[in-house]
Design a protein around this motif. Structure first.
Motif, PDB file in Angstrom:
ATOM      1  N   LEU A 178     -82.694 -70.960  31.518  1.00 57.28           N
ATOM      2  CA  LEU A 178     -81.366 -70.340  31.616  1.00 57.28           C
ATOM      3  C   LEU A 178     -80.775 -70.040  30.234  1.00 57.28           C
ATOM      4  N   HIS A 179     -81.551 -70.294  29.175  1.00 61.35           N
ATOM      5  CA  HIS A 179     -81.135 -70.046  27.790  1.00 61.35           C
ATOM      6  C   HIS A 179     -79.900 -70.861  27.410  1.00 61.35           C
ATOM      7  N   ASN A 180     -79.793 -72.054  27.982  1.00 61.75           N
ATOM      8  CA  ASN A 180     -78.696 -72.956  27.657  1.00 61.75           C
ATOM      9  C   ASN A 180     -79.266 -74.038  26.737  1.00 61.75           C
ATOM     10  N   TRP A 181     -79.388 -73.693  25.462  1.00 62.91           N
ATOM     11  CA  TRP A 181     -80.088 -74.531  24.499  1.00 62.91           C
ATOM     12  C   TRP A 181     -79.397 -75.875  24.281  1.00 62.91           C
ATOM     13  N   GLU A 182     -78.072 -75.869  24.250  1.00 61.45           N
ATOM     14  CA  GLU A 182     -77.332 -77.106  23.986  1.00 61.45           C
ATOM     15  C   GLU A 182     -77.555 -78.136  25.099  1.00 61.45           C
ATOM     16  N   ARG A 183     -77.474 -77.683  26.343  1.00 58.84           N
ATOM     17  CA  ARG A 183     -77.710 -78.619  27.462  1.00 58.84           C
ATOM     18  C   ARG A 183     -79.166 -79.063  27.507  1.00 58.84           C
ATOM     19  N   ALA A 184     -80.081 -78.157  27.184  1.00 56.00           N
ATOM     20  CA  ALA A 184     -81.503 -78.523  27.149  1.00 56.00           C
ATOM     21  C   ALA A 184     -81.719 -79.661  26.163  1.00 56.00           C
ATOM     22  N   GLU A 185     -81.071 -79.551  25.016  1.00 52.20           N
ATOM     23  CA  GLU A 185     -81.207 -80.603  24.008  1.00 52.20           C
ATOM     24  C   GLU A 185     -80.645 -81.928  24.512  1.00 52.20           C
ATOM     25  N   LYS A 186     -79.503 -81.903  25.177  1.00 49.18           N
ATOM     26  CA  LYS A 186     -78.894 -83.142  25.686  1.00 49.18           C
ATOM     27  C   LYS A 186     -79.798 -83.810  26.715  1.00 49.18           C
ATOM     28  N   PHE A 187     -80.318 -83.031  27.658  1.00 50.66           N
ATOM     29  CA  PHE A 187     -81.208 -83.609  28.667  1.00 50.66           C
ATOM     30  C   PHE A 187     -82.497 -84.113  28.015  1.00 50.66           C
ATOM     31  N   GLY A 188     -83.017 -83.352  27.069  1.00 54.22           N
ATOM     32  CA  GLY A 188     -84.238 -83.756  26.392  1.00 54.22           C
ATOM     33  C   GLY A 188     -84.068 -85.046  25.607  1.00 54.22           C
ATOM     34  N   LEU A 189     -82.961 -85.167  24.913  1.00 54.89           N
ATOM     35  CA  LEU A 189     -82.710 -86.392  24.159  1.00 54.89           C
ATOM     36  C   LEU A 189     -82.545 -87.594  25.080  1.00 54.89           C
ATOM     37  N   ASN A 190     -81.969 -87.378  26.250  1.00 54.59           N
ATOM     38  CA  ASN A 190     -81.844 -88.462  27.230  1.00 54.59           C
ATOM     39  C   ASN A 190     -83.236 -88.940  27.659  1.00 54.59           C
ATOM     40  N   ALA A 191     -84.111 -88.008  28.006  1.00 54.62           N
ATOM     41  CA  ALA A 191     -85.475 -88.369  28.411  1.00 54.62           C
ATOM     42  C   ALA A 191     -86.211 -89.045  27.259  1.00 54.62           C
ATOM     43  N   LEU A 192     -86.068 -88.504  26.064  1.00 56.08           N
ATOM     44  CA  LEU A 192     -86.758 -89.053  24.899  1.00 56.08           C
ATOM     45  C   LEU A 192     -86.276 -90.467  24.570  1.00 56.08           C
ATOM     46  N   THR A 193     -84.993 -90.713  24.709  1.00 52.14           N
ATOM     47  CA  THR A 193     -84.441 -92.055  24.466  1.00 52.14           C
ATOM     48  C   THR A 193     -85.056 -93.070  25.424  1.00 52.14           C
ATOM     49  N   LEU A 194     -85.142 -92.701  26.692  1.00 51.89           N
ATOM     50  CA  LEU A 194     -85.742 -93.600  27.687  1.00 51.89           C
ATOM     51  C   LEU A 194     -87.226 -93.835  27.399  1.00 51.89           C
ATOM     52  N   LEU A 195     -87.943 -92.769  27.072  1.00 54.93           N
ATOM     53  CA  LEU A 195     -89.369 -92.901  26.769  1.00 54.93           C
ATOM     54  C   LEU A 195     -89.594 -93.750  25.518  1.00 54.93           C
ATOM     55  N   ASP A 196     -88.784 -93.523  24.493  1.00 53.01           N
ATOM     56  CA  ASP A 196     -88.922 -94.309  23.268  1.00 53.01           C
ATOM     57  C   ASP A 196     -88.645 -95.789  23.517  1.00 53.01           C
ATOM     58  N   ALA A 197     -87.639 -96.071  24.351  1.00 51.55           N
ATOM     59  CA  ALA A 197     -87.317 -97.470  24.664  1.00 51.55           C
ATOM     60  C   ALA A 197     -88.487 -98.142  25.383  1.00 51.55           C
ATOM     61  N   LEU A 198     -89.111 -97.432  26.301  1.00 44.93           N
ATOM     62  CA  LEU A 198     -90.284 -97.990  26.994  1.00 44.93           C
ATOM     63  C   LEU A 198     -91.445 -98.196  26.023  1.00 44.93           C
ATOM     64  N   GLU A 199     -91.636 -97.223  25.153  1.00 49.52           N
ATOM     65  CA  GLU A 199     -92.766 -97.295  24.232  1.00 49.52           C
ATOM     66  C   GLU A 199     -92.601 -98.423  23.210  1.00 49.52           C
ATOM     67  N   GLU A 200     -91.377 -98.640  22.754  1.00 49.11           N
ATOM     68  CA  GLU A 200     -91.119 -99.711  21.784  1.00 49.11           C
ATOM     69  C   GLU A 200     -91.441-101.085  22.355  1.00 49.11           C
ATOM     70  N   ARG A 201     -91.219-101.251  23.647  1.00 45.14           N
ATOM     71  CA  ARG A 201     -91.457-102.549  24.287  1.00 45.14           C
ATOM     72  C   ARG A 201     -92.698-102.500  25.171  1.00 45.14           C
ATOM     73  N   LYS A 202     -93.631-101.654  24.804  1.00 50.40           N
ATOM     74  CA  LYS A 202     -94.809-101.383  25.621  1.00 50.40           C
ATOM     75  C   LYS A 202     -95.516-102.640  26.116  1.00 50.40           C
ATOM     76  N   GLY A 203     -95.700-103.611  25.253  1.00 53.30           N
ATOM     77  CA  GLY A 203     -96.440-104.811  25.632  1.00 53.30           C
ATOM     78  C   GLY A 203     -95.634-105.829  26.414  1.00 53.30           C
ATOM     79  N   THR A 204     -94.324-105.773  26.338  1.00 53.39           N
ATOM     80  CA  THR A 204     -93.504-106.820  26.947  1.00 53.39           C
ATOM     81  C   THR A 204     -92.623-106.345  28.102  1.00 53.39           C
ATOM     82  N   SER A 205     -92.533-105.062  28.320  1.00 52.91           N
ATOM     83  CA  SER A 205     -91.623-104.532  29.332  1.00 52.91           C
ATOM     84  C   SER A 205     -92.161-104.736  30.750  1.00 52.91           C
ATOM     85  N   LYS A 206     -91.444-105.520  31.531  1.00 52.28           N
ATOM     86  CA  LYS A 206     -91.814-105.712  32.938  1.00 52.28           C
ATOM     87  C   LYS A 206     -91.660-104.409  33.707  1.00 52.28           C
TER      88      LYS A 206
END
Length: 130
Positions: A73-101
Motif C-alpha cells: 500500500l506504499h505506507n512506508w512508515e507503518r511498514a517500518e513500525k510493524f517490522g520493528l515490532n516483529a524484529l523486536t520479538l524475534l531478537d528477544a527470542l534469539e537472545e534467550r535461545k538456549g533458555t527460553s521455555k
C-alpha cells in the motif's frame, strides 16, 4: 486467555485469505486487529508458557504480514513500525535461545530456529532494509 488467542488466529486466517486475494487494506486491518487482540494478554497471571508461545507466534507473523501489506500500500512508515515490532520479538527470542521455555515450545510446535531466525527474520529485515 485461550479465547483471545483463538480469536487472533481466526482473524489471521481471514487476513491471509484477503491477502491472497490482494485485498491488502482488508488484510492489514485484520492482521492489525489480531495483534491488538493479544498484545497485552501474555502478561496475565493465568498465561501459561504454551499460551505465551502461541501469542508470540501470532504477534510475529501478523506484525510481519501487516508490514508486507503496508509495503503493498506504499505506507512506508507503518511498514517500518510493524517490522520493528516483529524484529523486536524475534531478537528477544534469539537472545534467550538456549533458555527460553517459550521458544522451546514454539520449536516443539514445529517452528524451527531456521524458520524463526531465518525466513521470518529475513522477511522483516528485507523490507526494513536492515
Amino acid at each position: 486467555v485461550f479465547e483471545k488467542v483463538e480469536h487472533a488466529n481466526d482473524l489471521k486466517k481471514e487476513a491471509t485469505t484477503k491477502f491472497s486475494a490482494k485485498d491488502y487494506t482488508g488484510a492489514l486491518e485484520l492482521y492489525a486487529r489480531a495483534v491488538d487482540a493479544v498484545r497485552y494478554v501474555q502478561h496475565g497471571p493465568d498465561s501459561t508458557n504454551e499460551v505465551r508461545a502461541d501469542l508470540v507466534v501470532v504477534m510475529i507473523t501478523c506484525s510481519n504480514n501487516s508490514g508486507t501489506c503496508c509495503l503493498q500500500l506504499h505506507n512506508w512508515e507503518r511498514a517500518e513500525k510493524f517490522g520493528l515490532n516483529a524484529l523486536t520479538l524475534l531478537d528477544a527470542l534469539e537472545e534467550r535461545k538456549g533458555t527460553s521455555k517459550v521458544k522451546k515450545i514454539i520449536n516443539a510446535d514445529g517452528i524451527s530456529d531456521s524458520q524463526l531466525f531465518g525466513a521470518w527474520k529475513v522477511k522483516v529485515c528485507t523490507y526494513l532494509g536492515v
